[in-house]
Write a protein that holds these residues in place. Structure first.
Motif, PDB file in Angstrom:
ATOM      1  N   PRO A  26      -2.845   4.634  -9.716  1.00 49.90           N
ATOM      2  CA  PRO A  26      -4.161   4.117  -9.232  1.00 49.90           C
ATOM      3  C   PRO A  26      -4.842   2.795  -9.854  1.00 49.90           C
ATOM      4  N   THR A  27      -4.984   1.517  -9.144  1.00 50.20           N
ATOM      5  CA  THR A  27      -5.100   0.320  -9.837  1.00 50.20           C
ATOM      6  C   THR A  27      -6.330  -0.208  -9.088  1.00 50.20           C
ATOM      7  N   ALA A  28      -7.410  -0.479  -9.985  1.00 55.65           N
ATOM      8  CA  ALA A  28      -8.374  -1.472  -9.509  1.00 55.65           C
ATOM      9  C   ALA A  28      -8.277  -2.595  -9.402  1.00 55.65           C
ATOM     10  N   VAL A  29      -8.267  -3.264  -8.023  1.00 57.40           N
ATOM     11  CA  VAL A  29      -7.869  -4.564  -7.827  1.00 57.40           C
ATOM     12  C   VAL A  29      -9.291  -5.255  -7.737  1.00 57.40           C
ATOM     13  N   ALA A  41      -1.460  -7.045  -3.686  1.00 60.25           N
ATOM     14  CA  ALA A  41      -1.897  -5.611  -3.914  1.00 60.25           C
ATOM     15  C   ALA A  41      -0.897  -4.724  -2.858  1.00 60.25           C
ATOM     16  N   CYS A  42      -0.843  -5.399  -1.597  1.00 61.80           N
ATOM     17  CA  CYS A  42      -0.085  -4.683  -0.709  1.00 61.80           C
ATOM     18  C   CYS A  42       1.377  -4.708  -1.095  1.00 61.80           C
ATOM     19  N   PRO A  52      -3.809   1.209  -4.548  1.00 62.14           N
ATOM     20  CA  PRO A  52      -4.716   0.057  -4.845  1.00 62.14           C
ATOM     21  C   PRO A  52      -6.187   0.580  -4.544  1.00 62.14           C
ATOM     22  N   ILE A  53      -6.962   0.152  -5.326  1.00 64.07           N
ATOM     23  CA  ILE A  53      -8.727   0.361  -5.017  1.00 64.07           C
ATOM     24  C   ILE A  53      -9.101  -1.010  -5.110  1.00 64.07           C
TER      25      ILE A  53
END
Length: 317
Positions: A26-29, A41-42, A52-53
């Motif tokens: 889980p990654t906060a972009v 991100a995609c 992606p978050i």
């Protein structure tokens, strides 16, 4: 130079393959408001690297996704009105446990790192934050890690100690058990007239005393002696690091930035980059990066996140 001329060479593409197949992180972009950031991100999500978050002004994020022709409807989102708020909200997602990595979108690097370094609400640890480029250089026999070319402008000795240790930890995470660390200067001899040679000598002694661990250090070494065995032999340098460096520690940000960009634009190197020393890996991408470089940066950060989960990094608070 193609892969067939470098048997056994580890490439950035190998790190991408290695990072695939595990749990997406889980990654906060933060603030993905242009086509570069949304595409990065995609691509990382489609490759199975991250979940992606997307954190930012969602109307702008959706416009960017529509313009790029990508579907973000399945991604979690956090609405934030402007870039500084996006950075703060992305960092908050990490602190709350919602995200396990942080990724730069289309905001400025200093906006993201300012939020990450906030004394009360950021992601500080006992370590200094530092950046590492992983360079896949056609004329070199292995991946080359360069630090620090993006965060610390003119680091003092104690800060260089953290920069070196961060880079060694990253080397371990990508499978280099005992990295060769070359502390660079313009000379191979120690002289008070060139302070970087004094720092190099001190860092090597700190490694001897256990203040830096997990790597084999030598320096000062000039760039040619660090990466070319014949050049080192011509100077009479006897060292297991000379001519076989895995990590190049530069004197300051200017030297590192120039070196990394020269390797990219004149030597055809591909580069990935990650910021270390925070609670979680931080992916820094640039508009100048290729899609492959952005994906490789995510892959490196994913490998580091999984490595830390298996064996928590020393220095984490």
């Amino acid at each position: 130079m193609d892969d067939e001329t470098r048997p056994g060479q580890v490439h950035l593409t190998d790190l991408i393959h290695r990072a695939r197949g595990g749990r997406p992180i889980p990654t906060a972009v933060a603030h993905p408001c242009d086509h570069h950031a949304v595409r990065a991100a995609c691509d990382a999500a489609e490759t199975g690297l991250i979940r992606p978050i997307l954190v930012g002004p969602m109307a702008r994020v959706r416009d960017a996704a529509e313009a790029e022709g990508v579907d973000i409807s399945a991604f979690e989102t956090v609405d934030a009105p402007y870039s500084e708020a996006s950075a703060a909200a992305a960092v908050a997602a990490v602190r709350s446990g919602q995200a396990e990595m942080l990724m730069k979108g289309s905001l400025h690097t200093d906006e993201l790192l300012t939020a990450a370094l906030d004394p009360a609400l950021g992601l500080r640890t006992k370590r200094r934050l530092s950046h590492v480029y992983l360079m896949d250089v056609p004329l070199y026999s292995k991946l080359l890690l360069i630090t620090d070319a993006a965060v610390n402008i003119a680091p003092a000795l104690e800060e260089k100690r953290d920069i070196v240790q961060n880079s060694i930890d990253l080397a371990h995470a990508i499978g280099i058990a005992l990295p060769n660390v070359a502390i660079l200067s313009a000379l191979e001899t120690v002289t008070p007239r060139l302070p970087s040679t004094l720092d190099a000598a001190a860092l090597c002694k700190m490694a001897d005393r256990g203040q830096i661990s997990g790597g084999r250090l030598d320096g000062p070494l000039a760039f040619d002696n660090a990466v070319n065995l014949a050049a080192a032999a011509d100077k009479g340098i006897v060292s297991p690091v000379a001519g076989a460096a895995d990590i190049l520690v530069v004197p300051d940000l200017e030297a590192g930035n120039m070196l990394a960009k020269q390797l990219t634009f004149l030597a055809g190197a591909e580069a990935a980059g990650v910021v270390l020393g925070a609670r979680v890996p931080v992916v820094l991408t640039s508009r100048a990066d290729s899609d492959a470089a952005r994906l490789a940066s995510c892959a490196v950060a994913v490998l580091l996140a999984r490595f830390r989960a298996a064996a928590p990094a020393v220095g984490a608070s």
